[in-house]
Design an enzyme around this catalytic site. Structure first.
Site, PDB file in Angstrom:
ATOM      1  CG  HIS A 122      29.450  92.920 -13.191  1.00  0.00           C
ATOM      2  ND1 HIS A 122      28.981  92.780 -14.475  1.00  0.00           N
ATOM      3  CD2 HIS A 122      30.771  93.235 -13.303  1.00  0.00           C
ATOM      4  CE1 HIS A 122      29.973  93.011 -15.335  1.00  0.00           C
ATOM      5  NE2 HIS A 122      31.067  93.273 -14.639  1.00  0.00           N
ATOM      6  CE  LYS A 163      34.970  98.514 -23.592  1.00  0.00           C
ATOM      7  NZ  LYS A 163      35.271  98.274 -22.196  1.00  0.00           N
ATOM      8  NE  ARG A 210      36.898  88.522 -14.399  1.00  0.00           N
ATOM      9  CZ  ARG A 210      36.754  89.012 -15.614  1.00  0.00           C
ATOM     10  NH1 ARG A 210      35.684  88.744 -16.300  1.00  0.00           N
ATOM     11  NH2 ARG A 210      37.682  89.761 -16.159  1.00  0.00           N
ATOM     12  CB  SER A 234      30.373  92.238 -19.922  1.00  0.00           C
ATOM     13  OG  SER A 234      30.061  92.572 -18.603  1.00  0.00           O
TER      14      SER A 234
END
Ligand code: PNS
Length: 167
Positions: free
Chosen positions: A20, A44, A93, A131
């Site tokens: 990030h 979440k 990515r 993450s």
């Protein structure tokens, strides 16, 4: 007169990783101002609170003078409109990211045609980083020191102290 361009880099950042930080740095080299914006999503379950995530992101990005850290609730496009920003930054990515990102960019364009999503490709050395993998690896005793900024590593260690082996 042209206004300074404020770009929003949204995400969960639970926690912020070196991947990030790389994307924020590349965006900061292009746009006048970059706002790293953490989604507050009560549905979440997150490892870190929004306040903790904000603090870790601020610490890690303090070397970039044109980057600020904030949080938002609700629709991303509403938040951008409030800020009078028209730029969303997302990192890519691998091809596996593409489908989700493409769909999100098209949905946001449908909702707000004036807003543009810009994709920044990661450095190959971060292409495997996420993450969620950091959270998993750390909880089970793996080494993540090279994948996250020092402040995140410290907080992970506080949260999950190293296990003692049998005497
Ligand atoms: O880091 P993440 O979890 O991949 O980030 C996803 C994020 C926060 C960018 C996305 O879930 C989002 O923008 N949520 C806010 C709600 C919204 O605007 N949804 C419509 C876009 S599909």
């Amino acid at each position: 007169m042209k206004h300074a361009v404020c770009a929003v880099y949204p995400g969960s950042f639970d926690p912020i990783t070196n991947g990030h930080i790389y994307i924020a740095g590349r965006a900061a080299a292009i746009f006048d101002e970059v706002r790293v914006s953490i989604l507050v999503n009560p549905q979440k379950r997150s490892m870190f609170s929004v306040e903790e995530r904000q603090m870790m992101a601020r610490e890690a990005l303090s070397y970039l003078p044109n980057v600020t850290v904030d949080h938002f609730e609700g629709l991303l496009i509403d938040y951008l409109r409030q800020l009078k920003s028209r730029v969303i930054i997302r990192g890519l990515r691998a091809m596996s990211d593409f489908e989700y990102e493409f769909q999100m960019a098209l949905m946001n364009r449908q909702l707000a045609p004036e807003i543009e999503t810009f994709f920044i490709v990661t450095d190959p050395k971060y292409s495997y980083l996420s993450s969620s993998s950091i959270r998993d690896i750390f909880q089970f005793g793996g080494i993540v020191q090279d994948m996250v900024p020092p402040g995140v590593f410290r907080r992970l260690r506080d949260r999950f102290p190293p296990r003692r082996s049998c005497p």
